[in-house]
Design a protein around this motif. Structure first.
Motif, mmCIF file in Angstrom:
data_model
loop_
_atom_site.group_PDB
_atom_site.id
_atom_site.type_symbol
_atom_site.label_atom_id
_atom_site.label_comp_id
_atom_site.label_asym_id
_atom_site.label_seq_id
_atom_site.Cartn_x
_atom_site.Cartn_y
_atom_site.Cartn_z
ATOM 1 N N HIS A 144 62.014 -8.764 19.752
ATOM 2 C CA HIS A 144 61.890 -10.203 19.559
ATOM 3 C C HIS A 144 60.543 -10.648 20.107
ATOM 4 O O HIS A 144 59.895 -9.918 20.860
ATOM 5 N N ARG B 45 59.008 -15.100 24.729
ATOM 6 C CA ARG B 45 59.028 -16.559 24.758
ATOM 7 C C ARG B 45 58.866 -17.050 26.189
ATOM 8 O O ARG B 45 59.357 -16.433 27.130
ATOM 9 N N PRO C 100 61.772 -22.354 27.901
ATOM 10 C CA PRO C 100 61.937 -23.514 27.023
ATOM 11 C C PRO C 100 62.110 -24.781 27.849
ATOM 12 O O PRO C 100 62.613 -24.757 28.960
ATOM 13 N N VAL D 143 67.692 -23.737 22.431
ATOM 14 C CA VAL D 143 68.145 -22.353 22.322
ATOM 15 C C VAL D 143 69.576 -22.373 21.787
ATOM 16 O O VAL D 143 70.437 -23.048 22.349
ATOM 17 N N VAL E 197 69.322 -10.846 20.837
ATOM 18 C CA VAL E 197 68.478 -12.031 20.676
ATOM 19 C C VAL E 197 67.937 -12.100 19.252
ATOM 20 O O VAL E 197 67.798 -11.076 18.582
ATOM 21 N N ARG F 109 62.819 -19.389 16.016
ATOM 22 C CA ARG F 109 64.177 -19.864 16.266
ATOM 23 C C ARG F 109 64.802 -19.015 17.371
ATOM 24 O O ARG F 109 65.230 -17.905 17.147
ATOM 25 N N TRP F 110 64.851 -19.551 18.585
ATOM 26 C CA TRP F 110 65.385 -18.828 19.733
ATOM 27 C C TRP F 110 66.910 -18.806 19.637
ATOM 28 O O TRP F 110 67.571 -19.843 19.631
ATOM 29 N N ASN G 70 70.379 -16.621 21.281
ATOM 30 C CA ASN G 70 71.019 -15.635 22.143
ATOM 31 C C ASN G 70 72.412 -15.356 21.604
ATOM 32 O O ASN G 70 73.187 -16.287 21.363
#
Length: 389
Positions: A206, A209, A212, A259, A306, A312-313, A315
């Motif tokens: 991924h 990041r 956020p 998220v 992830v 586009r985050w 989890n």
């Protein structure tokens, strides 16, 4: 390899977008071209169409008169369903052959007009919808393609609604203005998202990041989560006992970090879903194999995946159905959705802490004390209301 579904209503300008993506190096599969190929003279497809709709759909040279077929097939649902039953299996088989020929690092773009209607959106890592107002599309069909206005409107009416397209769209391209505007949007999409996304999927990784920031509630979070859930359900198959949108973005009206948290319930935790989820765009995140309860008790096991989409985050938390961690992840959002005072209290806490910590772990740990007492309150609410997962 990245799979992108490109769609939009007739006259919206999909071909313009597809052409630009091809210029950038995308491997474009045009479903309309495939549809013409499978009904060329001498094919079984054409023979079956004639058997279903009569010799009147043939031109003088024996080829398919598409306008004549459309005048019959688009007049009612039964005729349209009969046409689809003949065409879709053949188009699907030929499309699979073409995609199999694509390079391993390709961004495969399937230009498919009926993507929404046949319900294949979850097959793609990303769905791009090209749109323009109905009157703009009618004007294009009449003046550029030579259709009669009534025919143009009938074809538009027979296709998916804007609401249905928005439900599956990860990217919405407005093509109502000059061509250079949508082309610029496509250039940005290619550079900022598609190329990076493809590499992430192929390499099972991924995009790193930063921390956020807290943002105001986004009413589209639930719809975004549902698109993620649809892809996960397809990838996980029967191993997915249940998939839920959890976390702060699942609570309407609650400020949150942008998220999406999704919980995938399984019968037992193992590595059997690592590869299917990675291919679907959700690689495993090593090292995140447990939750530490806020009261410091025995850790709750899980597996964490992830989203590979750089913009586009997501989890994905795999937990055993019925486990304490699974229940907690469902209970807290349910309680916050039902209790206005608790929701406001939690939001104030989040706002107070958001500017004090730069990392997610520190931010999370700072909320532990609140969650210890909140868990007790939530369980009391569950007992009083009869809530169960």
């Amino acid at each position: 390899m990245l799979y992108v579904g490109l769609s939009g209503g007739i006259g919206s300008g999909k071909s313009t977008v597809a052409g630009r993506l091809a210029e950038h190096g995308a491997y474009v599969v045009d479903s309309d071209k495939v549809a013409r190929e499978v009904v060329e003279p001498g094919t079984e497809g054409l023979a079956e169409l004639v058997a279903a709709f009569g010799d009147g759909i043939l031109a003088e040279d024996g080829s398919l008169d598409r306008a004549a077929l459309a005048s019959i097939a688009f007049t009612d649902d039964e005729s349209r369903q009969r046409l689809n039953a003949i065409m879709h299996p053949r188009v699907g088989a030929r499309t699979a052959e073409l995609i199999a020929e694509a390079p391993a690092d390709a961004v495969v773009v399937q230009d498919i007009p009926l993507l929404v209607e046949i319900g294949v959106a979850p097959v793609y890592h990303l769905v791009v919808i090209v749109d323009a107002p109905v009157e703009v599309r009618v004007h294009r069909l009449v003046h550029s393609r030579g259709l009669q206005e009534a025919d143009a409107r009938a074809r538009i009416a027979a296709q998916a609604t804007e609401e249905a397209r928005r439900a599956v769209a990860d990217v919405w391209l407005d093509n109502s203005g000059p061509a250079d505007q949508v082309l610029a949007a496509v250039d940005e999409l290619w550079a900022d998202r598609l190329v990076r996304y493809e590499a992430n999927v192929r390499l099972h990784r991924h995009t790193p990041r930063g921390a956020p920031r807290l943002v105001e509630p986004d009413p589209t979070w639930p719809a975004q989560a549902q698109r993620v859930i649809s892809r996960l359900r397809l990838a996980a198959g029967e191993k997915a006992l249940r998939i839920d949108h959890i976390g702060s973005t699942s609570v309407p009206g609650l400020a949150a970090k942008d998220v999406l948290d999704v919980q995938l319930a399984v019968a037992a935790l193992d590595d059997s879903l690592d590869e299917p989820l990675a291919r679907a765009g959700f690689p495993l995140l090593p090292g995140f194999d447990q939750d530490t309860p806020h009261d410091g008790s025995t850790p709750w096991p899980k597996r964490t995946h992830v989203g590979a989409d750089p913009l586009r985050w997501v989890n994905v938390h795999l937990r055993e159905q019925g486990s304490p961690g699974w229940r907690f992840a469902l209970l807290i959002p349910a309680w916050l959705r039902a209790d206005d005072a608790a929701r406001q209290e939690y939001e104030q806490l989040k706002r107070d802490l958001a500017d004090k910590f730069d990392s997610i772990p520190e931010y999370g740990e700072a909320k532990d004390a609140w969650f210890v007492q909140a868990h007790v309150r939530a369980e009391k609410w569950a007992a009083e209301t009869g809530w169960t997962p």
